[in-house]
Design a protein around this motif. Structure first.
Motif, PDB file in Angstrom:
ATOM      1  N   ASP A 132       0.565  31.549  -4.076  1.00 11.74           N
ATOM      2  CA  ASP A 132      -0.330  30.924  -5.048  1.00 11.74           C
ATOM      3  C   ASP A 132      -0.287  29.404  -4.946  1.00 11.74           C
ATOM      4  O   ASP A 132       0.788  28.793  -4.900  1.00 11.74           O
ATOM      5  CB  ASP A 132       0.050  31.332  -6.469  1.00 11.74           C
ATOM      6  N   LYS A 142      -6.445  37.592  -9.720  1.00 10.31           N
ATOM      7  CA  LYS A 142      -6.267  38.032 -11.101  1.00 10.31           C
ATOM      8  C   LYS A 142      -7.587  38.602 -11.631  1.00 10.31           C
ATOM      9  O   LYS A 142      -8.658  38.171 -11.205  1.00 10.31           O
ATOM     10  CB  LYS A 142      -5.827  36.861 -11.987  1.00 10.31           C
ATOM     11  N   TYR A 145      -9.536  35.542 -14.745  1.00  9.18           N
ATOM     12  CA  TYR A 145      -9.747  34.095 -14.652  1.00  9.18           C
ATOM     13  C   TYR A 145     -10.950  33.668 -15.494  1.00  9.18           C
ATOM     14  O   TYR A 145     -12.015  34.282 -15.428  1.00  9.18           O
ATOM     15  CB  TYR A 145     -10.004  33.678 -13.206  1.00  9.18           C
ATOM     16  N   MET A 148     -12.559  29.570 -11.697  1.00 11.78           N
ATOM     17  CA  MET A 148     -12.020  29.727 -10.355  1.00 11.78           C
ATOM     18  C   MET A 148     -12.313  28.448  -9.585  1.00 11.78           C
ATOM     19  O   MET A 148     -12.999  27.553 -10.071  1.00 11.78           O
ATOM     20  CB  MET A 148     -12.625  30.930  -9.649  1.00 11.78           C
ATOM     21  N   SER A 179     -15.604  33.046 -12.832  1.00  9.87           N
ATOM     22  CA  SER A 179     -14.767  34.020 -12.130  1.00  9.87           C
ATOM     23  C   SER A 179     -15.490  34.752 -11.012  1.00  9.87           C
ATOM     24  O   SER A 179     -14.849  35.421 -10.195  1.00  9.87           O
ATOM     25  CB  SER A 179     -14.217  35.046 -13.121  1.00  9.87           C
ATOM     26  N   SER A 216      -7.226  33.179 -18.357  1.00 10.18           N
ATOM     27  CA  SER A 216      -6.386  32.586 -17.316  1.00 10.18           C
ATOM     28  C   SER A 216      -7.151  31.536 -16.516  1.00 10.18           C
ATOM     29  O   SER A 216      -8.374  31.598 -16.390  1.00 10.18           O
ATOM     30  CB  SER A 216      -5.886  33.676 -16.366  1.00 10.18           C
ATOM     31  N   VAL A 217      -6.413  30.593 -15.962  1.00 10.50           N
ATOM     32  CA  VAL A 217      -6.992  29.564 -15.090  1.00 10.50           C
ATOM     33  C   VAL A 217      -6.141  29.458 -13.831  1.00 10.50           C
ATOM     34  O   VAL A 217      -4.950  29.782 -13.848  1.00 10.50           O
ATOM     35  CB  VAL A 217      -7.070  28.192 -15.790  1.00 10.50           C
ATOM     36  N   PRO A 218      -6.715  29.012 -12.717  1.00 14.14           N
ATOM     37  CA  PRO A 218      -5.925  28.819 -11.496  1.00 14.14           C
ATOM     38  C   PRO A 218      -4.798  27.828 -11.734  1.00 14.14           C
ATOM     39  O   PRO A 218      -4.894  26.950 -12.604  1.00 14.14           O
ATOM     40  CB  PRO A 218      -6.952  28.272 -10.494  1.00 14.14           C
ATOM     41  N   SER A 219      -3.738  27.946 -10.958  1.00 17.11           N
ATOM     42  CA  SER A 219      -2.527  27.171 -11.206  1.00 17.11           C
ATOM     43  C   SER A 219      -2.695  25.662 -11.016  1.00 17.11           C
ATOM     44  O   SER A 219      -1.825  24.894 -11.430  1.00 17.11           O
ATOM     45  CB  SER A 219      -1.392  27.683 -10.325  1.00 17.11           C
ATOM     46  N   LYS A 223      -3.848  24.862 -18.860  1.00 15.98           N
ATOM     47  CA  LYS A 223      -4.674  25.481 -19.883  1.00 15.98           C
ATOM     48  C   LYS A 223      -4.977  24.553 -21.057  1.00 15.98           C
ATOM     49  O   LYS A 223      -5.962  24.731 -21.767  1.00 15.98           O
ATOM     50  CB  LYS A 223      -3.991  26.755 -20.384  1.00 15.98           C
TER      51      LYS A 223
END
Length: 282
Positions: A132, A142, A145, A148, A179, A216-219, A223
């Motif tokens: 990731d 996931k 998301y 993205m 997403s 969720s959000v990409p790393s 957030k």
């Protein structure tokens, strides 16, 4: 003899054992469930993640935003493709979001929400998530998301190509989508967490507000930079990033389209969102 057995503790125990053994023989043996296709597992750090049937983690590649697999050749050594002909046995997997594409090299590859799926060579065991965030364009797959990340060429409605600074030219830009790969934009005159564009439904038809939920959000995104505001003029809720209300462009027809970048007073009047986007003004 039966009367005697019923009146003694030993007899009672014997009858109980005989009954238990009889029931055990009558009860059919349970068939173990064999997992097939894409599964959803829960990770302590990432929450819900996609895996294969034995728990190996799957990934999205940002350069595949248009739904075409772009990891080929040497890239495949690091990121082997995932393919399964089996439908998922996981009831939490939405079958409508799973598909199969045929790559340019003729190989089949499974997709989720239009994104081709890959393994990471350094995930040596089930449950490992070591890929990731690699290069800022590889992310654990996931199902939830809210945003993205795309790594793609900007091409305006006018047919011209643009760089990340909105100068004419070629070169991929890393920007945010929903997403399913649909490009998200900001409106330059907007204020922090205030939509100044959508005054009626007609405008919402041209630049629809992004009604995504705060999931969720990409790393590469934290957030705390995401919020939800009310757009009372059209009775909708709108997701924001760094205070910028997020919009779609109505003429982006297919995933990967980013035609809105050339619309307005100058290229970038409706900019895409990136990690480097500054906070919206008050």
């Amino acid at each position: 003899m039966l009367i005697y057995l019923r009146k003694t503790p030993v007899g009672i125990i014997c009858l109980a054992l005989l009954f238990a053994l009889s029931c055990k023989k009558d009860k059919p043996e349970e068939t173990p469930i064999v997992k097939k296709g894409i599964q959803i597992s829960t990770d302590v750090k990432f929450g819900a993640v996609l895996t294969d049937s034995v728990g190996k983690t799957l990934y999205f590649f940002s350069s595949d935003v248009a739904g075409t697999a772009n990891c080929t050749g040497a890239c495949e050594t690091t990121w082997p493709i995932y393919y399964s002909a089996n439908a998922s046995t996981d009831l939490n997997v939405n079958a409508a979001e799973v598909a199969v594409i045929t790559r340019a090299d003729g190989k089949k590859q499974s997709t989720y929400k239009g994104y081709p799926l890959y393994y990471y060579m350094n995930d040596l065991a089930a449950g490992q998530i070591n890929g990731d965030g690699v290069a800022g364009i590889w992310f654990v797959a996931k199902p939830d998301y809210a945003l993205m990340v795309a790594n793609y060429q900007l091409t305006g409605l006018n047919g011209k190509t643009y760089t990340k600074t909105y100068a004419e030219g070629t070169g991929k830009t890393v920007y945010f989508t929903d997403s399913k790969g649909r490009t998200l934009y900001a409106f330059s005159p907007d204020k922090n967490n205030k939509n100044t564009f959508t005054t009626d439904l007609t405008k919402n038809g041209i630049w629809p507000v992004y009604e995504g939920e705060l999931k969720s959000v990409p790393s590469i995104i934290t957030k705390d930079l995401i919020a939800v505001i009310d757009v009372t003029t059209v009775g909708k809720k709108q997701l924001t990033y760094k205070g910028w209300p997020l919009y779609y462009f109505g003429q982006d027809v297919i995933r990967g389209d980013n035609k809105g970048v050339s619309v307005g007073a100058a290229p970038g009047f409706w900019p895409v969102l990136t990690v480097a986007t500054t906070v919206a003004p008050n």
